[in-house]
Design an enzyme around this catalytic site. Structure first.
Site, PDB file in Angstrom:
ATOM      1  CG  HIS A   1      12.419  24.178   8.636  1.00 43.22           C
ATOM      2  ND1 HIS A   1      11.564  22.864   8.538  1.00 43.22           N
ATOM      3  CD2 HIS A   1      10.950  25.056   9.150  1.00 43.22           C
ATOM      4  CE1 HIS A   1      10.310  23.742   8.575  1.00 43.22           C
ATOM      5  NE2 HIS A   1      10.387  24.727   8.695  1.00 43.22           N
TER       6      HIS A   1
ATOM      7  CG  HIS B   1       5.257  23.790  13.537  1.00 45.49           C
ATOM      8  ND1 HIS B   1       3.508  24.215  12.774  1.00 45.49           N
ATOM      9  CD2 HIS B   1       5.534  24.849  12.601  1.00 45.49           C
ATOM     10  CE1 HIS B   1       3.105  24.601  11.827  1.00 45.49           C
ATOM     11  NE2 HIS B   1       4.466  25.401  10.876  1.00 45.49           N
TER      12      HIS B   1
HETATM   13  O1  G3P Z   1       9.278  29.640   9.323  1.00 43.87           O
HETATM   14  C1  G3P Z   1       9.622  29.696   8.336  1.00 43.87           C
HETATM   15  C2  G3P Z   1       9.261  28.301   8.125  1.00 43.87           C
HETATM   16  O2  G3P Z   1       9.004  27.640   9.450  1.00 43.87           O
HETATM   17  C3  G3P Z   1       7.240  28.835   8.132  1.00 43.87           C
HETATM   18  O3  G3P Z   1       6.917  27.594   8.261  1.00 43.87           O
HETATM   19  O4  G3P Z   1       5.387  26.458   9.004  1.00 43.87           O
HETATM   20  O5  G3P Z   1       7.382  25.061   8.815  1.00 43.87           O
HETATM   21  O6  G3P Z   1       6.618  27.753  10.117  1.00 43.87           O
HETATM   22  P1  G3P Z   1       6.581  26.854   9.152  1.00 43.87           P
HETATM   23 CA    CA Z   2       9.018  27.782  11.084  1.00 45.70          CA
END
Ligand code: G3P
Ligand code: CA
Length: 312
Positions: free
Chosen positions: A12, A54
Site C-alpha cells: 500500500h 495519493h
Molecule cells: O486503494 C486501497 C486503499 O489504498 C484506499 O485508500 O486512501 O489509501 O487510497 P487510500
Molecule cells: Ca489507494
C-alpha cells in the site's frame, strides 16, 4: 470470472510503513520485502503526466509550499493539476502531514535529508518490470485512479492516459499482472464498457458506503469488476459474511488498510489481525503499509508454521 491463484500482499503506497509513501525507494523496498503487487495512487499533472500521489494536492506529502509559495489556489491548497511534470519533478517527497501540519504517523521515517521525489507512473512500471526480468518474479502493479470527477472537470483525461500507458507497457487482457482500482463505480464501468479494457478491476468501497456491500450492490459490481476492495470495517462488521457473499458472485476480496502502527482496539499485533483476515475471514489479499509482516503471515499459513509464541 477472474482467477487468482494465491492470496496476495499489496504494498500500500509502497513500503509506506518504513519510507515516505509513493516514492521509488519505497516501491523498491516493497518489492524486496516480497510484495505481490505494488500500489500507486495516480493523479495527473497540468501537462497530462501520470504521477504517483495519493492526493490531488501536493502539500500533504511534498515541500511544494516552500518551493512554490505563490501557487496555491484560493482554498490554500497546491494542486498537482496546476503544475507541470518538470515542476513536480523538482519537489521533495516526505512523510505525510495532516491539515494541522503535524505528521500523521509519528513513528515513521524521520530523516530530514531524504532525497525522495514524486515518481511518474512510468517510472514505477519500469522499476517493477526491470526487477521482474532480473529476478524472475512476476510482481504486479495495482494503480488507483484518484478523483476521476476532479480530473474530468480540469480537462485531464485520466482514464484514457492510464489505459494508453498501460497498453504501451504491455498490460493487456485478463491475465495481465495488474488490478485497476477506484472508489468511483462510473470510472471503472467507463473503462470496462466504453473504453473496452479487459484488465482486472477492483471496486473500492469506503467505510461509510453500505450500499455497495449489500446484495444488490455486489450484484452490480459483479457486472463490471473482478473484485472488491472494502474498508476492512465491512469485513469485520459482517463477521466475514461479506467475503462469502462476494465469492459467491465470483468477486475477489482485497480489504484495506493494514498498519502495524494503527491497530484496531484490542488487536495484539498486525500479524494477528492479518491472520484473522487471511485465514479466518478468507480474504484473497490485503493492502498493507507493512509488506514484510503480511508476507511472513502468509508464509506461516502456507507451511503451517506457528505464529510467534507471544501471539499464540
Ligand atoms: O486503494 C486501497 C486503499 O489504498 C484506499 O485508500 O486512501 O489509501 O487510497 P487510500
Ligand atoms: Ca489507494
Amino acid at each position: 470470472m477472474f482467477r487468482q491463484a494465491e492470496k496476495i500482499v499489496i504494498a500500500h503506497r509502497g513500503a509506506s510503513g518504513y519510507v515516505p509513501e509513493h516514492t521509488l525507494a519505497g516501491y523498491a523496498m516493497a518489492y524486496a520485502l516480497g510484495a505481490d503487487f505494488i500500489e500507486p495512487d495516480v493523479v495527473m499533472t497540468a501537462d497530462s503526466e501520470l504521477i504517483c500521489l495519493h492526493d490531488i494536492h501536493l502539500d500533504t506529502t511534498t515541500d511544494v509550499a516552500e518551493r512554490y509559495p505563490d501557487r496555491a489556489r484560493a482554498d490554500g491548497r497546491w494542486y498537482a493539476a496546476d503544475f507541470t511534470w518538470d515542476e513536480v519533478s523538482r519537489l521533495a517527497a516526505r512523510e505525510r502531514v495532516g491539515p494541522d501540519g503535524q505528521r500523521v504517523f509519528e513513528q515513521r521515517f524521520k530523516a530530514e535529508a531524504q532525497g525522495f521525489g514524486v515518481p511518474r507512473l512510468a517510472s514505477l512500471i519500469e522499476l517493477v518490470q526491470s526487477l521482474n526480468r532480473q529476478t524472475g518474479r512476476f510482481v504486479g502493479i495495482y494503480p488507483e485512479t484518484k478523483a476521476p470527477a476532479f480530473h474530468d472537470a480540469e480537462g485531464l483525461a485520466l482514464e484514457a492516459q492510464l489505459l494508453g500507458q498501460l497498453a504501451d507497457y504491455g498490460y493487456h487482457g485478463r491475465q495481465a499482472r495488474i488490478f485497476i482500482q477506484s472508489f468511483a463505480a462510473d470510472n471503472l464501468a467507463k473503462m470496462r464498457f466504453k473504453m473496452g479494457t479487459q484488465l482486472p478491476m477492483i471496486q473500492l468501497i469506503a467505510s461509510d458506503d453500505d450500499a455497495m456491500v449489500s446484495a444488490a450492490g455486489l450484484d452490480e459490481i459483479a457486472t463490471y469488476a473482478d473484485g472488491i476492495g472494502p474498508d476492512k470495517r465491512h469485513v469485520v462488521d459482517s463477521d466475514g459474511a461479506l467475503v462469502a457473499a462476494a465469492h459467491a458472485r465470483g468477486l475477489l476480496v482485497h480489504p484495506y488498510t493494514f498498519r502495524a502502527d494503527q491497530l484496531p482496539a484490542a488487536t495484539v499485533s498486525l500479524a494477528d489481525e492479518l491472520r484473522q483476515f487471511y485465514d479466518g475471514y478468507g480474504v484473497d489479499g490485503v493492502f498493507t503499509d507493512f509488506t514484510d509482516i503480511a508476507v511472513d503471515v502468509l508464509r506461516r499459513l502456507r507451511h503451517a508454521v506457528p505464529m510467534w509464541p507471544a501471539h499464540d
